[in-house]
Design an enzyme around this catalytic site. Sequence first.
Site, short mmCIF file in Angstrom:
data_model
loop_
_atom_site.label_atom_id
_atom_site.label_comp_id
_atom_site.label_asym_id
_atom_site.label_seq_id
_atom_site.Cartn_x
_atom_site.Cartn_y
_atom_site.Cartn_z
N THR A 131 0.87 -1.29 0.07
CA THR A 131 0.13 -0.09 -0.07
C THR A 131 0.87 1.47 0.02
O THR A 131 0.78 2.08 -0.76
CB THR A 131 -0.82 -0.02 1.21
OG1 THR A 131 -0.06 -0.37 2.46
CG2 THR A 131 -2.00 -1.20 1.10
N PHE A 455 -8.05 2.48 3.61
CA PHE A 455 -8.53 1.25 4.36
C PHE A 455 -8.10 1.85 6.00
O PHE A 455 -8.77 1.18 6.78
CB PHE A 455 -7.56 0.15 4.06
CG PHE A 455 -6.13 0.37 3.92
CD1 PHE A 455 -5.42 0.84 2.93
CD2 PHE A 455 -5.26 0.13 5.17
CE1 PHE A 455 -3.95 1.06 2.67
CE2 PHE A 455 -3.82 0.34 5.11
CZ PHE A 455 -3.33 0.85 4.04
#
Length: 464
Positions: A131, A455
């Site tokens: 990420t 997230f």
Amino acid sequence: MTMKTSHRPSWAEPYKIKTVELIRMTTREEREQAIREAGYNTFLIRSRDVYIDLLTDSGTSAMSDRQWAGLMMGDEAYSGSENFYHLQDAVREYYGYKYLVPTHQGRGAENLLSQIMIKEGDYVPGNMYFTTTRLHQELAGGTFVDVIIDEAHDPASRHPFKGNVDMEKLDRLVQEVGAENVPYISLEGNVNMAGGQPFSMANLKELNSYCRKHNIPIMLDATRTIENAWFIREREDGYADKSLRSILREICDLTDGCTMSAKKDLLVNIGGFFACNDESIFLKAQNMVVVYEGLHTYGGLAGRDMEAMAIGIREAVMEEHQASRIGQVRYLGDMLRQAGVPIVNPIGSHAIFIDARKFLPHLDQDEYPAQSLAAELYLEAGIRAMERGNVSAGRDPVTGKNRHPALELVRLTLPRRVYTQAHMDVVAESVVRVFENRDNIKGLKMIYEPEYLRFFQARFEPLT
Ligand code: F0G
């Protein structure tokens, strides 16, 4: 167990407990309220409401008495701290890179690397995205291209080295865009998003000779590379008699530099670094770190943090430490597998990854099955896990659509040296209870979506 640990009867911990931290079990009503207030995102739950915290292995490990003693030896000088030199010595000794720039954690190092090496319009191949790594590459004007082998995207494949680079995919990219537009290849050890899957030394050697030919540097994400070295010894011909230390060194010698989140392998609660062998890159990193982190001999860390990291490096390469670490993860994974819970195979080193698509086949991927399952596990038992699927993958910057990754996973991540075998039993029993009740689990709707790394802060509502 493997031969290196044959003097020990099992994966039993090579330490005893000197200090404990009390944890609290909550009631179902308390957890219902906590998860609602957290927008069904386990990142937003207060840690005091968590019973067993398997959110991450990042910064959550237990330091040893030696590391704690090292904190007292912090030389809190603004410049030239003694602890910086201890860290530099340890990095040179175990990783072998010549130049070191400390950073506050991994993404600080990723920022330096990406800003220095990527120019607008470049392509950065990598063995699956992480990420923060991909985001820094994009912020620097690059496009990430996944060149991991296909097996990595298949939770059921038993390939022993699912972290391997697919040399054909890499070559296709290089032919298409030209080596001059590929600033480096981003190579991760024990690929996190694939389920903690290693690359093999044979693959790295092949990559190294390809990259030498095309003049493309290999930049290692060294965050969990000691754990990767464990799997090389266990699974690859010719390594059974080698020490973790020598395998780690061999990996690093085949690469040109690394970024490090020391919060994982290296057993500290905070810290990271950038390291390399090229002096001109080092000079740029040393200069840039002053802008983003702090002076080049502390990089956003206190002297004591660097000391704990230097000691952590020496403890992380200890054979019995890794035997216990990996043994505990396997213990949990084997229990879940035996109960029929669908998990990613082979079992990796830092976590068990539950296959949420198989677990909740009645949910569409845009109903966020992995996010729902993580919330449900918290509700059931106060166990905190992490989504690694559609929410983590984010949106494609060009189309703006959800990326819909092949892997829709819930990660039960084990901090190092923190939980006991009895805790693992509780986790397995709780997951199995949720599994038995899986048909009643509903999906989620996203009601708040932040722009970067969504997230961490996204909020959800249950679908009715
Ligand atoms: N690279 C890998 C492979 C990671 O797993 C992480 C962090 C980073 C880089 C970034 O390092 O957090 O120190 O800035 N992974 C954590 C996790 C957050 O839970 O997997 P950081």
